[in-house]
Design a protein around this motif. Structure first.
Motif, PDB file in Angstrom:
ATOM      1  N   SER A  13      22.376   7.820 -46.118  1.00  6.25           N
ATOM      2  CA  SER A  13      22.474   8.258 -44.731  1.00  6.25           C
ATOM      3  C   SER A  13      22.573   9.775 -44.681  1.00  6.25           C
ATOM      4  O   SER A  13      22.896  10.421 -45.682  1.00  6.25           O
ATOM      5  CB  SER A  13      23.673   7.615 -44.030  1.00  6.25           C
ATOM      6  OG  SER A  13      24.877   7.995 -44.673  1.00  6.25           O
ATOM      7  N   ILE A  14      22.301  10.325 -43.511  1.00  2.00           N
ATOM      8  CA  ILE A  14      22.397  11.761 -43.286  1.00  2.00           C
ATOM      9  C   ILE A  14      23.238  12.008 -42.038  1.00  2.00           C
ATOM     10  O   ILE A  14      23.363  11.132 -41.177  1.00  2.00           O
ATOM     11  CB  ILE A  14      21.017  12.416 -43.126  1.00  2.00           C
ATOM     12  CG1 ILE A  14      20.257  11.793 -41.941  1.00  2.00           C
ATOM     13  CG2 ILE A  14      20.207  12.285 -44.406  1.00  2.00           C
ATOM     14  CD1 ILE A  14      18.924  12.459 -41.632  1.00  2.00           C
ATOM     15  N   GLY A  15      23.821  13.184 -41.955  1.00  2.00           N
ATOM     16  CA  GLY A  15      24.649  13.495 -40.788  1.00  2.00           C
ATOM     17  C   GLY A  15      24.818  14.985 -40.623  1.00  2.00           C
ATOM     18  O   GLY A  15      24.522  15.771 -41.529  1.00  2.00           O
ATOM     19  N   GLY A  16      25.296  15.366 -39.463  1.00  2.00           N
ATOM     20  CA  GLY A  16      25.528  16.778 -39.216  1.00  2.00           C
ATOM     21  C   GLY A  16      26.004  17.021 -37.797  1.00  2.00           C
ATOM     22  O   GLY A  16      26.109  16.080 -36.994  1.00  2.00           O
ATOM     23  N   LEU A  17      26.298  18.268 -37.502  1.00  2.00           N
ATOM     24  CA  LEU A  17      26.775  18.624 -36.167  1.00  2.00           C
ATOM     25  C   LEU A  17      26.398  20.057 -35.838  1.00  2.00           C
ATOM     26  O   LEU A  17      26.111  20.858 -36.732  1.00  2.00           O
ATOM     27  CB  LEU A  17      28.280  18.431 -36.054  1.00  2.00           C
ATOM     28  CG  LEU A  17      29.218  19.387 -36.805  1.00  2.00           C
ATOM     29  CD1 LEU A  17      30.645  19.224 -36.281  1.00  2.00           C
ATOM     30  CD2 LEU A  17      29.184  19.151 -38.305  1.00  2.00           C
ATOM     31  N   ILE A  18      26.399  20.351 -34.540  1.00  2.82           N
ATOM     32  CA  ILE A  18      26.097  21.682 -34.033  1.00  2.82           C
ATOM     33  C   ILE A  18      27.336  22.198 -33.330  1.00  2.82           C
ATOM     34  O   ILE A  18      27.938  21.500 -32.515  1.00  2.82           O
ATOM     35  CB  ILE A  18      24.912  21.644 -33.053  1.00  2.82           C
ATOM     36  CG1 ILE A  18      23.664  21.071 -33.743  1.00  2.82           C
ATOM     37  CG2 ILE A  18      24.616  23.042 -32.510  1.00  2.82           C
ATOM     38  CD1 ILE A  18      22.490  20.866 -32.797  1.00  2.82           C
ATOM     39  N   ARG A  19      27.742  23.446 -33.659  1.00  4.11           N
ATOM     40  CA  ARG A  19      28.929  24.041 -33.044  1.00  4.11           C
ATOM     41  C   ARG A  19      28.648  25.444 -32.522  1.00  4.11           C
ATOM     42  O   ARG A  19      27.728  26.116 -33.007  1.00  4.11           O
ATOM     43  CB  ARG A  19      30.079  24.084 -34.063  1.00  4.11           C
ATOM     44  CG  ARG A  19      30.726  22.730 -34.293  1.00  4.11           C
ATOM     45  CD  ARG A  19      31.742  22.756 -35.411  1.00  4.11           C
ATOM     46  NE  ARG A  19      31.105  22.724 -36.729  1.00  4.11           N
ATOM     47  CZ  ARG A  19      31.777  22.669 -37.883  1.00  4.11           C
ATOM     48  NH1 ARG A  19      33.094  22.664 -37.870  1.00  4.11           N
ATOM     49  NH2 ARG A  19      31.124  22.629 -39.021  1.00  4.11           N
ATOM     50  N   ASP A  20      29.466  25.864 -31.557  1.00  7.02           N
ATOM     51  CA  ASP A  20      29.299  27.186 -30.968  1.00  7.02           C
ATOM     52  C   ASP A  20      30.212  28.206 -31.642  1.00  7.02           C
ATOM     53  O   ASP A  20      30.862  27.903 -32.660  1.00  7.02           O
ATOM     54  CB  ASP A  20      29.550  27.145 -29.460  1.00  7.02           C
ATOM     55  CG  ASP A  20      30.963  26.679 -29.112  1.00  7.02           C
ATOM     56  OD1 ASP A  20      31.845  26.677 -30.004  1.00  7.02           O
ATOM     57  OD2 ASP A  20      31.190  26.305 -27.944  1.00  7.02           O
ATOM     58  N   ASP A  21      30.280  29.405 -31.065  1.00  7.32           N
ATOM     59  CA  ASP A  21      31.047  30.484 -31.673  1.00  7.32           C
ATOM     60  C   ASP A  21      32.552  30.256 -31.609  1.00  7.32           C
ATOM     61  O   ASP A  21      33.318  30.941 -32.290  1.00  7.32           O
ATOM     62  CB  ASP A  21      30.718  31.810 -31.002  1.00  7.32           C
ATOM     63  CG  ASP A  21      31.048  31.799 -29.514  1.00  7.32           C
ATOM     64  OD1 ASP A  21      30.381  31.051 -28.772  1.00  7.32           O
ATOM     65  OD2 ASP A  21      31.978  32.520 -29.111  1.00  7.32           O
ATOM     66  N   LEU A  22      32.995  29.287 -30.796  1.00  5.46           N
ATOM     67  CA  LEU A  22      34.414  28.939 -30.729  1.00  5.46           C
ATOM     68  C   LEU A  22      34.767  27.806 -31.688  1.00  5.46           C
ATOM     69  O   LEU A  22      35.926  27.412 -31.786  1.00  5.46           O
ATOM     70  CB  LEU A  22      34.793  28.540 -29.293  1.00  5.46           C
ATOM     71  CG  LEU A  22      34.588  29.613 -28.221  1.00  5.46           C
ATOM     72  CD1 LEU A  22      34.930  29.051 -26.850  1.00  5.46           C
ATOM     73  CD2 LEU A  22      35.432  30.842 -28.532  1.00  5.46           C
ATOM     74  N   GLY A  23      33.753  27.293 -32.366  1.00  4.19           N
ATOM     75  CA  GLY A  23      33.983  26.183 -33.281  1.00  4.19           C
ATOM     76  C   GLY A  23      33.981  24.838 -32.598  1.00  4.19           C
ATOM     77  O   GLY A  23      34.339  23.826 -33.215  1.00  4.19           O
ATOM     78  N   MET A  24      33.583  24.798 -31.324  1.00  2.00           N
ATOM     79  CA  MET A  24      33.551  23.548 -30.575  1.00  2.00           C
ATOM     80  C   MET A  24      32.282  22.771 -30.891  1.00  2.00           C
ATOM     81  O   MET A  24      31.190  23.349 -30.998  1.00  2.00           O
ATOM     82  CB  MET A  24      33.623  23.838 -29.071  1.00  2.00           C
ATOM     83  CG  MET A  24      34.896  24.560 -28.637  1.00  2.00           C
ATOM     84  SD  MET A  24      36.380  23.553 -28.888  1.00  2.00           S
ATOM     85  CE  MET A  24      36.078  22.245 -27.716  1.00  2.00           C
ATOM     86  N   SER A  25      32.412  21.473 -31.023  1.00  2.00           N
ATOM     87  CA  SER A  25      31.270  20.620 -31.315  1.00  2.00           C
ATOM     88  C   SER A  25      30.410  20.440 -30.068  1.00  2.00           C
ATOM     89  O   SER A  25      30.911  20.069 -29.001  1.00  2.00           O
ATOM     90  CB  SER A  25      31.754  19.256 -31.820  1.00  2.00           C
ATOM     91  OG  SER A  25      30.660  18.410 -32.098  1.00  2.00           O
ATOM     92  N   LEU A  26      29.112  20.707 -30.206  1.00  2.00           N
ATOM     93  CA  LEU A  26      28.171  20.585 -29.095  1.00  2.00           C
ATOM     94  C   LEU A  26      27.313  19.337 -29.208  1.00  2.00           C
ATOM     95  O   LEU A  26      26.909  18.762 -28.200  1.00  2.00           O
ATOM     96  CB  LEU A  26      27.265  21.821 -29.035  1.00  2.00           C
ATOM     97  CG  LEU A  26      27.959  23.175 -28.909  1.00  2.00           C
ATOM     98  CD1 LEU A  26      26.929  24.294 -29.012  1.00  2.00           C
ATOM     99  CD2 LEU A  26      28.734  23.268 -27.603  1.00  2.00           C
TER     100      LEU A  26
END
Length: 244
Positions: free
Chosen positions: A100-113
């Motif tokens: 499986s594969i996974g990941g996430l996108i975050r902004d400059d505050l470290g918040m998950s988008l």
């Protein structure tokens, strides 16, 4: 370790004799087996502050000396992107029966988008790592982000995209698709991260992660994932201990 090292060296010697019509003396084969064991012991103890007593006992049997090693400590943490960009962290997981594969996108505050976790076909791990990177890029494009920072704990995958490694034949099309997709962004960059700085993506890449999808709602973050993201936001430093 001894059994595996012996089987491996016997197999190599078998090929040496069949295909090159040559042979190696048994004492040299034994030295190679011991060398493999010592190399593996070095890997197993590389993250320990103090080698276990049983490891020290085994080391004496195989002539491995912990005392000859120098301990060095490196610290790493997740780095936040700039205000006008988002950061993609991705990872891949390959187990005996699934991948499986996974990941996430975050902004400059470290918040998950945004985040993803997808089961996939079993392939070479570097192919899976590139697939994870590609999926993160696709998700960022779907969210209309223009500037991205890609990060992976696979140095080989990163080097392929940076054109510092030759692209393996079985992922030519995949790498071509990655570069084609990257052309749609205003700017992009890719860097390598130590595994300790890639923990949220590592968790999302596990086949056991309870929520699956190409665009998982952020509210479906588990308590463990939220904890790891919060540690990254707080720039928690992780120690990597090396024994040389």
């Amino acid at each position: 370790m001894g059994f595996h090292a012996a089987i491996y060296q016997i197999w190599k010697e078998r090929n040496f004799r069949i295909f090159e019509s040559k042979s190696t003396h048994k004492t040299q084969i034994l030295k190679r087996i011991l060398g493999d064991i010592c190399f593996k012991m070095n890997q197993l103890t590389a993250c320990r502050e103090t080698p276990h007593a049983r490891a020290i006992e085994a080391a004496k049997i195989f002539g491995y000396k912990f005392s000859d090693m120098v301990r060095t400590v490196h610290h790493c943490s997740w780095a936040k992107p700039q205000k006008d960009e988002v950061k993609i962290n991705s990872d891949a997981s390959l187990e005996s029966h699934c991948a499986s594969i996974g990941g996430l996108i975050r902004d400059d505050l470290g918040m998950s988008l945004a985040m993803f976790s997808v089961d996939t076909d079993m392939e070479d791990i570097y192919v899976l790592e590139l697939k994870a990177i590609f999926q993160g890029i696709i998700l960022a494009k779907a969210k209309s982000y223009s500037k991205i920072w890609i990060e992976s704990d696979s140095q080989f995958a990163v080097n392929i995209i940076l054109k510092q490694e030759s692209t393996p034949w079985n992922c030519w099309n995949l790498v071509s698709d990655i570069f084609t997709t990257l052309e749609g962004f205003v700017s992009w960059k890719i860097t390598h991260s130590w595994r300790e700085g890639n923990s949220p993506a590592d968790l999302l890449s596990k086949p056991s992660y309870p929520f699956k999808g190409l665009d998982i709602p952020v509210e479906h973050s588990t308590a463990q994932l939220l904890h790891l993201i919060e540690e990254d936001r707080n720039e928690v430093k992780y120690a990597r201990v090396y024994l040389r």
